[in-house]
Design an enzyme around this catalytic site. Structure first.
Site, PDB file in Angstrom:
ATOM      1  N   SER A 104       0.816  -1.214   0.000  1.00 34.31           N
ATOM      2  CA  SER A 104       0.000   0.000   0.000  1.00 34.31           C
ATOM      3  C   SER A 104       0.849   1.264   0.000  1.00 34.31           C
ATOM      4  CB  SER A 104      -0.961  -0.038   1.189  1.00 34.31           C
ATOM      5  OG  SER A 104      -1.886   1.013   1.148  1.00 34.31           O
ATOM      6  N   ASP A 240      -2.408   6.307  -3.435  1.00 33.00           N
ATOM      7  CA  ASP A 240      -1.289   5.683  -2.736  1.00 33.00           C
ATOM      8  C   ASP A 240      -0.767   4.547  -3.606  1.00 33.00           C
ATOM      9  OD1 ASP A 240      -3.530   4.103  -2.398  1.00 33.00           O
ATOM     10  OD2 ASP A 240      -2.966   3.398  -0.414  1.00 33.00           O
ATOM     11  N   ASP A 242      -1.032   1.329  -3.898  1.00 29.96           N
ATOM     12  CA  ASP A 242      -1.904   0.317  -4.507  1.00 29.96           C
ATOM     13  C   ASP A 242      -3.242   0.900  -4.947  1.00 29.96           C
ATOM     14  OD1 ASP A 242      -2.986   0.671  -1.954  1.00 29.96           O
ATOM     15  OD2 ASP A 242      -3.529  -1.441  -1.738  1.00 29.96           O
ATOM     16  N   ASP A 244      -5.862   2.185  -3.505  1.00 27.41           N
ATOM     17  CA  ASP A 244      -7.156   1.936  -2.880  1.00 27.41           C
ATOM     18  C   ASP A 244      -7.643   3.158  -2.096  1.00 27.41           C
ATOM     19  OD1 ASP A 244      -5.437   1.822  -0.696  1.00 27.41           O
ATOM     20  OD2 ASP A 244      -6.255  -0.048   0.114  1.00 27.41           O
TER      21      ASP A 244
END
Length: 447
Positions: A104, A240, A242, A244
């Site tokens: 992440s 960010d 990843d 999400d």
């Protein structure tokens, strides 16, 4: 030994905590647990796997794919794709489960492995515990019963078409700067905004394996703020690593956080009759101004513990359509099973295009109460809710602040640490009470 799974999968330093051997064995354990239903039907289990572009994702995803295939699972490798993309594709393919390799918003040396159940949903704690207990267990098919690893050739196109199909209004005439954090959204986010009609300027979209989240993205907004002002853009969107989550910047360079974004989107969904049960799901950390804005609009609020998994749980249990966190994890249950930064950014920009108002005007309906957060380490967090002197001071602060502020004490889930959060109508009052309460926490709860 602590629990293997954290709040968002298994995470650690790549090649130290998350080794190839560990990834393979964890994948075998996951296959043992998550393919049980398919095996009971006599079907070949199928799984989708995706990863972010950090350098270690290559060997970890290869190890995970090997572990799954050696357990008789057919693997569809989506390559570099955002976490919500992997979740969507798990559902779209009707796979038995999905896997995402990412840490992440963490820096490049870290990495992690998270799993999705059928339908693209995050695993409940009980299922994660079963996987942990199954470490060392392995299915050992032979011959034609072993799994295949296949490149999921149209993975990005499927996800892109899904994203574009959700937006209520095209983005023609909107100029947007996208900061992709040198992460998983570096290709798909600019493509999605461009296909939706926006004029796109990109930064942080040149991943080299080591620069993910490095001075860019939703954890470092200064570059985006400067770019929005320099290019005269209508707004900026930051992901960010990843993708999400999504934070934003208005045309003046001012930060628009998750609470502001939820305000805009909740009002838009209410106006279109799509806000289920006329309710927004947030966490206890959301700004008091969000609650006031929702109250003024006749929208109910449900608070959960901090963490997008708790927001998701409340949304699924209550049938709600929108929820999220101040950090930018925004969940549209109609379109996604997890936070989706690209989806959120598209819908936010769509409101700018549809209303003709600036993002600054749209978020102005939410008063912003100063929040002060003080972390107090090295204390006995178990006593935070029971110490009488501390509770008396919190009550005194709450009574003085009235309906124009609040106090929140939270024990950390992983450290001997207590978080003190105070909101007030002005920064000085919030800081004064936060410091005073933090000092008492340090004195009363010292180890």
């Amino acid at each position: 030994m602590g629990r293997l799974f954290g709040t968002d999968g298994v995470r650690g330093i790549a090649n130290k905590d998350i080794t190839a051997d560990f990834a393979l064995k964890l994948a075998q354990a996951a296959a043992f647990v998550l393919s049980e239903e398919a095996r009971s039907r006599g079907d070949r289990p199928r799984a989708v796997i995706g990863h972010d572009p950090r350098i270690s994702s290559d060997f970890i995803s290869a190890a995970v794919a090997a572990g799954l295939a050696s357990s008789g699972v057919d693997v569809f490798d989506a390559g570099v794709i955002p976490t919500p993309g992997a979740a969507y594709l798990t559902a779209d393919l009707d796979a038995d489960f999905g896997v995402m390799i990412s840490a992440s918003h963490n820096s490049a040396p870290d990495n992690g492995i998270k799993f999705f159940s059928r339908g693209g949903h995050k695993l409940p704690d009980a299922t994660e515990d079963k996987i942990e207990a199954a470490l060392g267990s392995a299915l050992t098919p032979i011959g034609s019963e072993v799994g295949r690893v296949t490149r999921f050739a149209d993975a990005e196109d499927r996800y892109l078409l899904h994203l574009l199909g959700t937006i209520p209004h095209r983005l023609d005439g909107v100029k947007v700067v996208l900061d992709c954090a040198n992460g998983a959204a570096s290709a798909i986010s600019p493509q999605a905004f461009s296909d939706a009609g926006a004029k796109v300027i990109t930064i942080g979209n040149d991943p080299d394996g080591n620069n993910i989240n490095q001075g860019c993205g939703s954890t470092h907004l200064s570059a985006l703020q400067a770019a929005v002002v320099a290019h005269g853009a209508d707004l900026g969107i930051a992901h960010d690593g990843d993708a999400d989550r999504c934070l934003a910047v208005d045309h003046t360079g001012a930060i628009v956080d998750g609470d502001h974004i939820m305000t805009v989107l909740a009002l838009a969904l209410k106006n279109s009759g799509q806000l289920a049960r006329n309710t927004l799901v947030t966490t206890v950390m959301s700004n008091l101004g969000l609650k006031i804005a929702m109250q003024n609009a006749g929208i109910g609020i449900i608070d959960t513990k901090v963490g997008d998994r708790y927001v998701l749980e409340a949304m699924r249990e209550g049938g709600y359509s929108l929820g999220g966190e101040q950090s930018g994890h925004i969940i549209f249950s109609q379109y996604a099973t997890t936070g989706d930064g690209v989806l959120t950014g598209l819908h936010l920009a769509a409101q700018v295009a549809a209303t003709g108002k600036s993002l600054r005007e749209l978020v102005a309906v939410m008063p912003n109460f100063p929040q002060v957060l003080v972390n107090v380490p090295g204390v006995d967090k178990s006593k935070v809710d029971s110490d009488p002197e501390l509770q008396a001071l919190v009550l005194q602060a709450s009574e003085e602040l009235g309906d124009r502020g609040r106090v929140l004490l939270r024990a950390s889930g992983t450290e001997n640490l207590v978080r003190v959060m105070v909101e007030a109508s002005d920064q000085g009052t919030a800081q004064s009470w936060a410091d005073r309460i933090a000092l008492l926490v340090e004195r009363r709860l010292a180890l």
